[in-house]
Design an enzyme around this catalytic site. Sequence first.
Site, PDB file in Angstrom:
ATOM      1  N   SER A 138      -6.296  34.870  22.587  1.00  0.00           N
ATOM      2  CA  SER A 138      -6.172  36.174  21.990  1.00  0.00           C
ATOM      3  C   SER A 138      -5.024  36.991  21.652  1.00  0.00           C
ATOM      4  O   SER A 138      -4.313  36.241  21.776  1.00  0.00           O
ATOM      5  CB  SER A 138      -6.919  36.972  23.524  1.00  0.00           C
ATOM      6  N   TYR A 151      -6.384  40.890  31.788  1.00  0.00           N
ATOM      7  CA  TYR A 151      -7.237  39.872  30.177  1.00  0.00           C
ATOM      8  C   TYR A 151      -6.184  38.489  29.741  1.00  0.00           C
ATOM      9  O   TYR A 151      -6.217  37.686  29.256  1.00  0.00           O
ATOM     10  CB  TYR A 151      -8.369  40.654  29.658  1.00  0.00           C
TER      11      TYR A 151
END
Length: 254
Positions: A138, A151
């Site tokens: 990501s 995350y």
Amino acid sequence: MFALNEKTALITGAGSGIGRAMAILFAQQGAFVHVLDVSESAAAGVVEDIRAGGGHARAHACNVADYDEVMATFDRIGAIDILVNNAGIAHIGKADTTSEADFDRVMSVNVKGVYHCLHAAIPQLRKNGGGVIINMASVAAWVGIADRFAYSTAKGAVMAMTLSVAKDYIKDGIRCNSISPGRVHTPFVDGFLAKNYPGQESEMFEKLAKTQPIGRMAKPEEVAALALYLCSEQASFITGTDFPIDGGFITLNS
């Protein structure tokens, strides 16, 4: 170009969003696709769509956070040519607002889930004479994003795992790369907006879209197209690399 004829691909988290787009595209390009998802009905729905388009696929209910479940599923599937570690969950919170339970939950899926699948797949890839692994990282592994502590931590780990696997198995003919999307318009985004901003979904969608310098979110199919290239023979000289697909987010926002 980008044909996957006679290839067997296994994609986790393929019941919706980016994983679904990958499964459908890979099947269109000739691969037999094993669709893994924690939701059996979601996986079955994707397989139904693939078969309706003339492709070949099989659905598997699998929780990647469960080691025994992953090992049993991969053992049933057997030899593969492509593994896409796409399954993952999101979390909103800072270091001091993220509970231990939430941190452990994110790590169990986004980090241990990737490890479980790597651990199960690499012997199969090696037996098959090599293959390709794609890990979904990501932009959160590249830049600081507010309220994404757990995350970001997990996706940073995924990126590091990619480098390690690429180096350790290059002599086995296994290529390993990662993809770092920016915001992608998936059902998760719609659900997040409906839950957190009822009545303001359109306004907040536009606000989130404009955080990408290009002015919109990515489509799942665009991420799938990059994954297809990286899994194809046309990318046979590429390993140990992360590929941002972010509408300029990393570079133009820095």
